[in-house]
Design an enzyme around this catalytic site. Sequence first.
Site, PDB file in Angstrom:
ATOM      1  N   ASP A 121       0.854  -1.225   0.050  1.00 44.80           N
ATOM      2  CA  ASP A 121       0.066   0.113  -0.027  1.00 44.80           C
ATOM      3  C   ASP A 121       0.921   1.069   0.009  1.00 44.80           C
ATOM      4  O   ASP A 121       2.123   1.109   0.497  1.00 44.80           O
ATOM      5  CB  ASP A 121      -0.970   0.074   1.241  1.00 44.80           C
ATOM      6  CG  ASP A 121      -1.747   1.287   1.222  1.00 44.80           C
ATOM      7  OD1 ASP A 121      -2.430   1.665   0.038  1.00 44.80           O
ATOM      8  OD2 ASP A 121      -1.872   1.865   2.182  1.00 44.80           O
ATOM      9  N   SER A 122       0.256   2.375  -0.396  1.00 41.88           N
ATOM     10  CA  SER A 122       0.897   3.509  -0.242  1.00 41.88           C
ATOM     11  C   SER A 122       1.432   4.100   1.292  1.00 41.88           C
ATOM     12  O   SER A 122       2.487   4.680   1.397  1.00 41.88           O
ATOM     13  CB  SER A 122       0.324   4.767  -0.788  1.00 41.88           C
ATOM     14  OG  SER A 122      -1.071   4.827   0.057  1.00 41.88           O
TER      15      SER A 122
ATOM     16  N   TYR B  97      -0.788   8.726  -2.615  1.00 43.15           N
ATOM     17  CA  TYR B  97      -0.906   8.522  -3.944  1.00 43.15           C
ATOM     18  C   TYR B  97      -2.115   9.146  -4.590  1.00 43.15           C
ATOM     19  O   TYR B  97      -2.088   9.329  -5.836  1.00 43.15           O
ATOM     20  CB  TYR B  97      -0.788   6.862  -4.413  1.00 43.15           C
ATOM     21  CG  TYR B  97       0.407   6.139  -4.007  1.00 43.15           C
ATOM     22  CD1 TYR B  97       1.512   6.800  -3.364  1.00 43.15           C
ATOM     23  CD2 TYR B  97       0.344   5.016  -4.742  1.00 43.15           C
ATOM     24  CE1 TYR B  97       2.721   5.913  -3.137  1.00 43.15           C
ATOM     25  CE2 TYR B  97       1.631   4.069  -4.452  1.00 43.15           C
ATOM     26  CZ  TYR B  97       2.713   4.815  -3.967  1.00 43.15           C
ATOM     27  OH  TYR B  97       3.955   4.101  -3.811  1.00 43.15           O
ATOM     28  N   GLY B  98      -3.113   9.135  -3.872  1.00 43.57           N
ATOM     29  CA  GLY B  98      -4.462   9.333  -4.218  1.00 43.57           C
ATOM     30  C   GLY B  98      -4.649  10.662  -4.951  1.00 43.57           C
ATOM     31  O   GLY B  98      -5.544  10.622  -5.886  1.00 43.57           O
TER      32      GLY B  98
ATOM     33  N   CYS C  46      -4.371  -1.472  -2.063  1.00 40.03           N
ATOM     34  CA  CYS C  46      -4.443  -0.033  -2.653  1.00 40.03           C
ATOM     35  C   CYS C  46      -5.263  -0.025  -3.575  1.00 40.03           C
ATOM     36  O   CYS C  46      -4.962  -0.511  -4.895  1.00 40.03           O
ATOM     37  CB  CYS C  46      -2.868   0.489  -2.793  1.00 40.03           C
ATOM     38  SG  CYS C  46      -3.161   2.228  -3.038  1.00 40.03           S
ATOM     39  N   ASN C  47      -6.269   0.810  -3.544  1.00 33.82           N
ATOM     40  CA  ASN C  47      -7.369   0.838  -4.445  1.00 33.82           C
ATOM     41  C   ASN C  47      -6.746   1.978  -5.563  1.00 33.82           C
ATOM     42  O   ASN C  47      -7.106   1.843  -6.939  1.00 33.82           O
ATOM     43  CB  ASN C  47      -8.830   1.738  -4.125  1.00 33.82           C
ATOM     44  CG  ASN C  47      -9.506   0.675  -3.249  1.00 33.82           C
ATOM     45  OD1 ASN C  47     -10.308  -0.046  -3.750  1.00 33.82           O
ATOM     46  ND2 ASN C  47      -9.047   0.742  -1.936  1.00 33.82           N
ATOM     47  N   THR C  48      -6.119   2.923  -5.171  1.00 34.23           N
ATOM     48  CA  THR C  48      -5.389   3.940  -6.228  1.00 34.23           C
ATOM     49  C   THR C  48      -4.586   3.222  -7.113  1.00 34.23           C
ATOM     50  O   THR C  48      -4.554   3.289  -8.146  1.00 34.23           O
ATOM     51  CB  THR C  48      -4.701   4.878  -5.362  1.00 34.23           C
ATOM     52  OG1 THR C  48      -5.591   5.555  -4.440  1.00 34.23           O
ATOM     53  CG2 THR C  48      -4.466   6.069  -6.464  1.00 34.23           C
TER      54      THR C  48
ATOM     55  N   GLU D 162      -2.550   9.027   7.582  1.00 30.66           N
ATOM     56  CA  GLU D 162      -0.930   9.114   7.704  1.00 30.66           C
ATOM     57  C   GLU D 162      -0.213  10.069   8.636  1.00 30.66           C
ATOM     58  O   GLU D 162       0.905   9.542   9.035  1.00 30.66           O
ATOM     59  CB  GLU D 162      -0.554   9.351   6.312  1.00 30.66           C
ATOM     60  CG  GLU D 162      -0.797   8.679   5.203  1.00 30.66           C
ATOM     61  CD  GLU D 162       0.137   7.358   5.260  1.00 30.66           C
ATOM     62  OE1 GLU D 162       1.332   7.314   5.316  1.00 30.66           O
ATOM     63  OE2 GLU D 162      -0.552   6.049   5.187  1.00 30.66           O
TER      64      GLU D 162
ATOM     65  N   CYS E 134     -11.295   2.907  -0.325  1.00 32.69           N
ATOM     66  CA  CYS E 134      -9.603   3.140   0.146  1.00 32.69           C
ATOM     67  C   CYS E 134      -9.393   2.324   1.276  1.00 32.69           C
ATOM     68  O   CYS E 134     -10.105   2.589   2.127  1.00 32.69           O
ATOM     69  CB  CYS E 134      -9.524   4.810   0.191  1.00 32.69           C
ATOM     70  SG  CYS E 134      -7.841   5.269   0.778  1.00 32.69           S
ATOM     71  N   THR E 135      -8.225   1.637   1.113  1.00 28.45           N
ATOM     72  CA  THR E 135      -8.142   0.847   2.279  1.00 28.45           C
ATOM     73  C   THR E 135      -7.651   1.638   3.684  1.00 28.45           C
ATOM     74  O   THR E 135      -7.541   1.060   4.879  1.00 28.45           O
ATOM     75  CB  THR E 135      -6.805  -0.051   1.958  1.00 28.45           C
ATOM     76  OG1 THR E 135      -5.662   0.545   1.620  1.00 28.45           O
ATOM     77  CG2 THR E 135      -7.335  -1.101   1.008  1.00 28.45           C
ATOM     78  N   HIS E 136      -7.342   2.948   3.199  1.00 30.51           N
ATOM     79  CA  HIS E 136      -7.196   3.759   4.735  1.00 30.51           C
ATOM     80  C   HIS E 136      -8.391   4.061   5.537  1.00 30.51           C
ATOM     81  O   HIS E 136      -8.352   4.296   6.802  1.00 30.51           O
ATOM     82  CB  HIS E 136      -6.538   5.087   4.300  1.00 30.51           C
ATOM     83  CG  HIS E 136      -5.060   5.209   4.059  1.00 30.51           C
ATOM     84  ND1 HIS E 136      -4.458   4.632   2.775  1.00 30.51           N
ATOM     85  CD2 HIS E 136      -3.919   5.675   4.674  1.00 30.51           C
ATOM     86  CE1 HIS E 136      -3.143   4.658   2.731  1.00 30.51           C
ATOM     87  NE2 HIS E 136      -2.663   5.487   3.827  1.00 30.51           N
TER      88      HIS E 136
HETATM   89  N1  DGL Z   1      -4.678   3.138   0.578  1.00 29.82           N
HETATM   90  C1  DGL Z   1      -5.052   3.797  -0.849  1.00 29.82           C
HETATM   91  C2  DGL Z   1      -6.142   3.438  -1.490  1.00 29.82           C
HETATM   92  O1  DGL Z   1      -6.821   2.506  -1.173  1.00 29.82           O
HETATM   93  C3  DGL Z   1      -4.177   5.008  -1.386  1.00 29.82           C
HETATM   94  C4  DGL Z   1      -4.193   6.012  -0.589  1.00 29.82           C
HETATM   95  C5  DGL Z   1      -3.410   7.149  -0.990  1.00 29.82           C
HETATM   96  O2  DGL Z   1      -2.325   7.088  -0.899  1.00 29.82           O
HETATM   97  O3  DGL Z   1      -3.942   8.196  -1.480  1.00 29.82           O
HETATM   98  O4  DGL Z   1      -6.546   4.098  -2.220  1.00 29.82           O
END
Ligand code: DGL
Length: 278
Positions: A10-11, A42-43, A73-75, A158, A192-194
């Site tokens: 993941d990011s 990353y988003g 990570c979805n992104t 984060e 988003c996994t966060h």
């Molecule tokens: N956790 C990530 C996701 O599922 C990325 C979040 C990010 O870095 O913006 O998209």
Amino acid sequence: MTEAPIGIFDSGYGGLTILRDIERRLPKYDYIYLGDNARAPYGTRSFDVVYDFTLACVRKLFSYGCNLVVLACNTASAKALRTIQQNDLPHIDPDRRVLGVIRPTVESIGAYSHNGHIGILATQGTVQSHSYSLEIAKLFPEMHVTEHPAPMWVPLVENGESDGPGADYFVRKYVSNLLKTDPLIDLIVLACTHYPLLYDKIRRYTPPHVRIMTQGETVADALALYLDRHPDIECYCSKGSETRFLTSENPRKFESLASIFMGRSVTAQRTDICVCGG
Ligand code: DGL
């Protein structure tokens, strides 16, 4: 190939919400978690940048021997997975595999919504890719999908502010924006996994009749099914029930937040990620 841990990428900290469920569902395997905390989020980044960063992290996990990598990570799944699978893997190593989180999430959406009005909360990158509406349209063409970004949620996580009072403002704001756009929504997907790390606050500002779907269990079930169906890959996944944590940022900072999110003491190592093909 030789036996090696399954890589989970993941990011930053978000993939821990997937790792938790994967460890619970598939406890016999070894895992290496890689958080690219130095470059998160990353988003808000462009397609090319997310692709470059993700490929570099996949290569890094391959360098640790991983034969199977899950982009938790979805992104990264939205912007890099297909290119890596189709263009990069055949050159890097056609025997290794990289999986994402979007397809398994979409496959299980039908079980969660009663009226087919789905709200997707995700990063700007995932929303702009329209990966969710495109995938949902293929499997459930009758569903009505509204995608909204929640750009401040990842920085809050984060920076260790997910439980802080500042998070309430942005949680209420994004949930109410989404529900104003389609008041019939009966399922919000935290794409988003966060975001599960803000779950309690998201639940607090979401009407009780609206269900909230997180991805951990779904992705863990999909991985279990994948391993069942691919014994040729499964036999190269080492089975020692150990998880190792890598971060591109300060490992002490990672350890303190990751220990809270994982509910156990976590030891991490710093790893450098070379974005230029290394
Ligand atoms: N956790 C990530 C996701 O599922 C990325 C979040 C990010 O870095 O913006 O998209």
